[in-house]
Write a protein that holds these residues in place. Structure first.
Motif, short mmCIF file in Angstrom:
data_model
loop_
_atom_site.label_atom_id
_atom_site.label_comp_id
_atom_site.label_asym_id
_atom_site.label_seq_id
_atom_site.Cartn_x
_atom_site.Cartn_y
_atom_site.Cartn_z
N ASP A 141 25.51 -0.60 3.58
CA ASP A 141 24.54 -1.53 4.15
C ASP A 141 24.32 -1.18 5.62
O ASP A 141 25.29 -0.96 6.36
N ARG A 162 26.67 -12.59 14.01
CA ARG A 162 27.48 -11.37 14.14
C ARG A 162 28.88 -11.66 13.61
O ARG A 162 29.51 -12.64 14.01
N HIS A 174 31.03 -5.89 11.85
CA HIS A 174 32.00 -4.89 12.29
C HIS A 174 33.23 -5.02 11.40
O HIS A 174 33.80 -6.10 11.29
N LEU A 232 27.77 -9.84 3.37
CA LEU A 232 26.48 -9.18 3.32
C LEU A 232 25.48 -9.90 2.42
O LEU A 232 24.26 -9.72 2.55
N ALA A 290 23.56 -10.70 10.79
CA ALA A 290 22.82 -9.63 11.46
C ALA A 290 23.61 -8.33 11.53
O ALA A 290 23.07 -7.25 11.27
N THR A 291 24.88 -8.43 11.91
CA THR A 291 25.73 -7.24 12.02
C THR A 291 27.13 -7.58 11.52
O THR A 291 27.58 -8.74 11.62
N ARG A 298 23.72 -2.88 8.12
CA ARG A 298 24.26 -3.83 9.08
C ARG A 298 25.73 -3.57 9.41
O ARG A 298 26.27 -4.18 10.34
N VAL A 299 26.38 -2.68 8.65
CA VAL A 299 27.83 -2.51 8.74
C VAL A 299 28.21 -1.38 9.72
O VAL A 299 27.63 -0.30 9.69
N ARG A 300 29.19 -1.67 10.55
CA ARG A 300 29.81 -0.68 11.42
C ARG A 300 31.30 -0.69 11.13
O ARG A 300 31.92 -1.76 11.12
#
Length: 218
Positions: free
Chosen positions: A112, A61, A86, A77, A83-84, A114-116
């Motif tokens: 993507d 993360r 932020h 990425l 995995a994630t 996985r992106v926040r």
């Protein structure tokens, strides 16, 4: 703005943010209140910010403070172990320009799954993000060349301690700086017990200088 335009600008409570294409070399450049932030030529340390840190942690993360032109995010990425991610960015316009694909080299990054993305001040929202394995900080030009004076807090013991607490055991923090910063190095030693510095020579126009990465591990 479409991809053939030469300049796009936005106003926020902190002033003017501008993305434009330079005439001399065709590169894209980001400026805030007239101060150079980054361009699409010298992206080596932005990418190294990701790769050097992920090499120590093995992915997982990731939290990125500062989206900029998206090169650090794109490099994160590219690692399938991540995995994630932020991403916290202060300027809404910078997020929107990236989403619109105005930086061709990184145009797919924000799409993507996985992106926040969080639009806000990293100092304010850090505690709202889940515990992570990697924190990458590129919110300004470093403690010696601040675009916003309020960003000075990012490089001090209090916020660095908050970053340490946000990291999972064995997690790593990396901080980008346009110049050497003994004060930042000392703060990292106080908070983490030790640190590592990576120096990358660059040529800006005709001027030889160095960019710096500071890494520490919980």
């Amino acid at each position: 703005m479409d991809r053939t335009s030469e300049r796009v600008a936005a106003e926020s409570e902190r002033g003017e943010v501008v993305l434009f294409r330079r005439e001399r070399d065709g590169a894209l450049e980001l400026r805030v209140n007239g101060v150079f932030v980054m361009d699409t030529v010298h992206t080596g340390t932005e990418r190294l910010l990701a790769t050097a840190t992920l090499a120590e942690t093995g992915g997982g993360r990731v939290l990125i403070g500062g989206l900029g032109l998206g090169f650090t995010l794109a490099e994160v990425l590219a690692d399938a172990r991540v995995a994630t991610v932020h991403v916290v960015e202060l300027e809404p316009a910078v997020v929107e320009w990236n989403r619109q694909g105005l930086v061709p080299a990184t145009e797919t990054a924000l799409h993507d799954p996985r992106v926040r993305v969080v639009v806000g001040d990293l100092v304010d929202v850090l505690g709202e993000v889940e515990q992570v394995d990697v924190i990458l900080l590129d919110v300004d030009n470093g403690p010696g060349y601040l675009v916003h004076d309020t960003n000075a807090a990012v490089y001090r013991d209090g916020f660095l301690g908050a970053c340490r607490d946000q990291l999972a055991p064995g997690g790593s923090l990396a901080v980008w700086s346009a110049s050497a910063s003994p004060e930042l190095a000392a703060a990292l030693r106080r908070v983490f017990g030790d640190h590592r510095e990576i120096v990358l020579p660059v040529v800006l126009d005709t001027t030889e200088t160095t960019f710096h990465l500071y890494l520490a591990r919980r």
